[in-house]
Design a protein around this motif. Sequence first.
Motif, PDB file in Angstrom:
ATOM      1  N   GLU A 178       0.763  -1.251   0.141  1.00 41.34           N
ATOM      2  CA  GLU A 178       0.012   0.148  -0.121  1.00 41.34           C
ATOM      3  C   GLU A 178       0.995   1.217   0.122  1.00 41.34           C
ATOM      4  O   GLU A 178       1.826   1.630   0.924  1.00 41.34           O
ATOM      5  CB  GLU A 178      -0.904  -0.081   1.302  1.00 41.34           C
ATOM      6  CG  GLU A 178      -1.794  -1.136   1.131  1.00 41.34           C
ATOM      7  CD  GLU A 178      -2.665  -1.362   2.445  1.00 41.34           C
ATOM      8  OE1 GLU A 178      -3.800  -1.068   2.378  1.00 41.34           O
ATOM      9  OE2 GLU A 178      -2.086  -1.615   3.336  1.00 41.34           O
ATOM     10  N   LEU A 179       0.704   1.974  -0.922  1.00 39.23           N
ATOM     11  CA  LEU A 179       1.749   3.260  -1.335  1.00 39.23           C
ATOM     12  C   LEU A 179       1.007   4.455  -1.415  1.00 39.23           C
ATOM     13  O   LEU A 179       0.075   4.503  -1.859  1.00 39.23           O
ATOM     14  CB  LEU A 179       2.507   2.876  -2.708  1.00 39.23           C
ATOM     15  CG  LEU A 179       3.115   1.482  -2.847  1.00 39.23           C
ATOM     16  CD1 LEU A 179       3.755   1.434  -4.185  1.00 39.23           C
ATOM     17  CD2 LEU A 179       4.432   1.508  -1.913  1.00 39.23           C
ATOM     18  N   GLY A 180       1.772   5.384  -0.884  1.00 36.51           N
ATOM     19  CA  GLY A 180       1.509   6.757  -1.162  1.00 36.51           C
ATOM     20  C   GLY A 180       2.010   7.119  -2.431  1.00 36.51           C
ATOM     21  O   GLY A 180       2.299   6.657  -3.313  1.00 36.51           O
ATOM     22  N   PRO A 181       2.272   8.639  -2.435  1.00 34.66           N
ATOM     23  CA  PRO A 181       3.082   9.145  -3.526  1.00 34.66           C
ATOM     24  C   PRO A 181       4.354   8.615  -3.835  1.00 34.66           C
ATOM     25  O   PRO A 181       4.973   8.849  -3.020  1.00 34.66           O
ATOM     26  CB  PRO A 181       3.067  10.728  -3.559  1.00 34.66           C
ATOM     27  CG  PRO A 181       2.718  10.995  -2.020  1.00 34.66           C
ATOM     28  CD  PRO A 181       2.166   9.631  -1.429  1.00 34.66           C
ATOM     29  N   ILE A 182       4.406   8.200  -5.161  1.00 36.70           N
ATOM     30  CA  ILE A 182       5.500   7.779  -5.550  1.00 36.70           C
ATOM     31  C   ILE A 182       6.164   8.297  -7.059  1.00 36.70           C
ATOM     32  O   ILE A 182       5.200   8.703  -7.866  1.00 36.70           O
ATOM     33  CB  ILE A 182       5.816   5.959  -6.114  1.00 36.70           C
ATOM     34  CG1 ILE A 182       4.994   5.226  -5.176  1.00 36.70           C
ATOM     35  CG2 ILE A 182       7.085   5.491  -6.428  1.00 36.70           C
ATOM     36  CD1 ILE A 182       5.852   5.305  -3.608  1.00 36.70           C
TER      37      ILE A 182
END
Length: 265
Positions: A178-182
């Motif tokens: 689960e990722l935020g901004p990349i």
Amino acid sequence: MELRGKRVLITGASRGIGESLAHNFAGAGARVALVARSRDSLESLAVELGGTVHPADLSDSTQVSGLIRRVEDDGGPIDVLVNNAGIESTACFTDAPEDELRRVTDVNYLAPAELCRQAIPGMLRRGGGHIVNVSSLSGIVLFPGLVSYSASKAALSHFTAGLRTDFRGLPIGTTLVELGPIPTDLLAKIDNYEPTAKSFQRAYRWGVAVDTPRERVAEEVVKAVLKGRRHVRLPKRSAPLAMLAEAPRRIAEIILTGVPHQAKS
């Protein structure tokens, strides 16, 4: 899971997070099978890493059908499936193109789910395997303009928990990422719709959002597979939000302890 000599299929492998994942899995001793829409974009990476190339458009169900079999026929069984490919949709829901809802859902949720359906039986026959599904914190935190994208990622996250429930006690590992901004091409497209752009600007100002390099994502995913971890959540400061969303699933796991998770044959 020991990765040396194992075969890892990575979707969306031609650039961004997928390219970094390919480098890191290969660096851990794995053999990589690279999937993306264009053969040309994969060829140089495959030569560099000693991988195999498998062009496929995951928005086309006819190309997704039988994809695992075709990949395994060209290089051997898949031990780790990394569903990384994803597309964005940044617009007011009713203003988006007519086919966008289906396209986003196909690529971000239905194709990963179908590839899991194709891959898991073979993994079980061979004694084990691992599934990595790359989702997003947008699946639990909603910004304007991301309705279709967020819904598709929420579906993928819940699906991954469902896999864990169905195959509890069997040698199938799952890792939900689960990722935020990349900083990738996908993130750059948030500027296409002003309400989304302003929402991200505020999240950055408040410190809720912070960019994570794609190389860091790849490192953490490989570690998670090696150590059998259920989750990768980046940035770390956002992990409590994901843990809150996960809480009902974990409670259900506790309640269902001792209940058979597979039907007797």
